[in-house]
Design a protein around this motif. Sequence first.
Motif, PDB file in Angstrom:
ATOM      1  N   HIS A   1       6.039   7.427   6.040  1.00  0.00           N
ATOM      2  CA  HIS A   1       7.463   7.757   6.066  1.00  0.00           C
ATOM      3  C   HIS A   1       8.285   7.043   4.996  1.00  0.00           C
ATOM      4  O   HIS A   1       9.511   7.090   5.036  1.00  0.00           O
ATOM      5  N   HIS A   2       7.614   6.387   4.016  1.00  0.00           N
ATOM      6  CA  HIS A   2       8.408   5.570   3.091  1.00  0.00           C
ATOM      7  C   HIS A   2       9.307   6.399   2.181  1.00  0.00           C
ATOM      8  O   HIS A   2      10.277   5.899   1.635  1.00  0.00           O
ATOM      9  N   MET A   3       8.976   7.686   2.017  1.00  0.00           N
ATOM     10  CA  MET A   3       9.773   8.516   1.100  1.00  0.00           C
ATOM     11  C   MET A   3      11.061   9.033   1.737  1.00  0.00           C
ATOM     12  O   MET A   3      11.852   9.683   1.055  1.00  0.00           O
ATOM     13  N   PHE A   4      11.280   8.790   3.042  1.00  0.00           N
ATOM     14  CA  PHE A   4      12.499   9.265   3.688  1.00  0.00           C
ATOM     15  C   PHE A   4      13.720   8.931   2.822  1.00  0.00           C
ATOM     16  O   PHE A   4      13.808   7.807   2.335  1.00  0.00           O
TER      17      PHE A   4
ATOM     18  N   LEU B   1       0.809  -1.230   0.000  1.00  0.00           N
ATOM     19  CA  LEU B   1       0.000   0.000   0.000  1.00  0.00           C
ATOM     20  C   LEU B   1       0.844   1.283   0.000  1.00  0.00           C
ATOM     21  O   LEU B   1       0.282   2.374  -0.004  1.00  0.00           O
ATOM     22  N   HIS B   2       2.184   1.165  -0.022  1.00  0.00           N
ATOM     23  CA  HIS B   2       2.983   2.371   0.227  1.00  0.00           C
ATOM     24  C   HIS B   2       2.765   3.466  -0.831  1.00  0.00           C
ATOM     25  O   HIS B   2       2.849   4.652  -0.513  1.00  0.00           O
ATOM     26  N   ASP B   3       2.476   3.083  -2.073  1.00  0.00           N
ATOM     27  CA  ASP B   3       2.258   4.087  -3.126  1.00  0.00           C
ATOM     28  C   ASP B   3       0.797   4.156  -3.563  1.00  0.00           C
ATOM     29  O   ASP B   3       0.498   4.719  -4.633  1.00  0.00           O
ATOM     30  N   ILE B   4      -0.114   3.597  -2.765  1.00  0.00           N
ATOM     31  CA  ILE B   4      -1.518   3.519  -3.180  1.00  0.00           C
ATOM     32  C   ILE B   4      -2.143   4.922  -3.313  1.00  0.00           C
ATOM     33  O   ILE B   4      -3.121   5.100  -4.040  1.00  0.00           O
TER      34      ILE B   4
ATOM     35  N   SER C   1       2.576  14.533  -1.406  1.00  0.00           N
ATOM     36  CA  SER C   1       1.229  14.200  -0.922  1.00  0.00           C
ATOM     37  C   SER C   1       0.881  12.711  -0.934  1.00  0.00           C
ATOM     38  O   SER C   1       0.044  12.256  -0.155  1.00  0.00           O
ATOM     39  N   HIS C   2       1.509  11.905  -1.811  1.00  0.00           N
ATOM     40  CA  HIS C   2       1.021  10.527  -1.934  1.00  0.00           C
ATOM     41  C   HIS C   2       1.191   9.669  -0.675  1.00  0.00           C
ATOM     42  O   HIS C   2       0.334   8.816  -0.415  1.00  0.00           O
ATOM     43  N   PRO C   3       2.243   9.886   0.162  1.00  0.00           N
ATOM     44  CA  PRO C   3       2.299   9.073   1.387  1.00  0.00           C
ATOM     45  C   PRO C   3       1.139   9.378   2.348  1.00  0.00           C
ATOM     46  O   PRO C   3       0.563   8.461   2.955  1.00  0.00           O
TER      47      PRO C   3
ATOM     48  N   ALA D   1      13.286  -1.072   1.081  1.00  0.00           N
ATOM     49  CA  ALA D   1      12.888  -1.963  -0.019  1.00  0.00           C
ATOM     50  C   ALA D   1      12.448  -1.132  -1.227  1.00  0.00           C
ATOM     51  O   ALA D   1      12.734  -1.488  -2.374  1.00  0.00           O
ATOM     52  N   ASP D   2      11.754  -0.049  -0.959  1.00  0.00           N
ATOM     53  CA  ASP D   2      11.330   0.873  -2.034  1.00  0.00           C
ATOM     54  C   ASP D   2      12.570   1.382  -2.795  1.00  0.00           C
ATOM     55  O   ASP D   2      12.584   1.436  -4.017  1.00  0.00           O
ATOM     56  N   LYS D   3      13.626   1.715  -2.030  1.00  0.00           N
ATOM     57  CA  LYS D   3      14.871   2.195  -2.669  1.00  0.00           C
ATOM     58  C   LYS D   3      15.544   1.052  -3.440  1.00  0.00           C
ATOM     59  O   LYS D   3      16.162   1.279  -4.478  1.00  0.00           O
TER      60      LYS D   3
HETATM   61 FE   LIG Z   1       6.366   6.507  -2.966  1.00  0.00          FE
END
Ligand SMILES: [Fe+2]
Length: 168
Positions: free
Chosen positions: A110-113, A64-67, A85-87, A131-133
């Motif tokens: 906080h996933h965009m940190f 769901l991190h980029d939902i 805004s997306h987070p 993991a996103d990175k």
């Molecule tokens: Fe993202």
Amino acid sequence: MELGGDIVASARFARAKQVPHHSKSGNIALHSMETAGYALLITEWLEEHGLSVSRVDVVRASLLHDIGMTEPSVFNSPSRKKAFSHPRVGACIAEKEFGANETQVEAIRHHMFPVFSMPPRSAEAWAVSLADKCCSINEARLGTGRLVAAMGRRILRWYHRTTRSHHC
Ligand SMILES: [Fe+2]
Ligand SMILES: [Fe+2]
């Protein structure tokens, strides 16, 4: 699928398949599944090194991190605004539509940190963010094992630093 099958089968996730993503995965749904895969590998690495991490929180927050990108108001905004805004929008969707708990909501927020975000506050949130990175770094053709170990070591250092400071 056991931990996040309801998310993958949802209409919201079907919408994520229509939203393009810059990584080689091509769309938000595939990118989110790839993120969940990396986050689970990082979680396994952390468990092998003695940390207790909630797999269900890691998988659901990854999916769901980029939902938030599935909301037209976010998707159609300029890229800088979208990144900001997306987070926040995604955390609201996760809570309202998928009953996300506090750990999952915090991981999504906080996933965009370190871009537009404070550092994550749990091992689960760190696993999702790193993991996103990994998905981006993966395109540089580094080995998955080395990548996961590098991310895992980063989380372990954070964990030992924060637990030590709690005892002082
Ligand atoms: Fe993202
Ligand atoms: Fe992402």
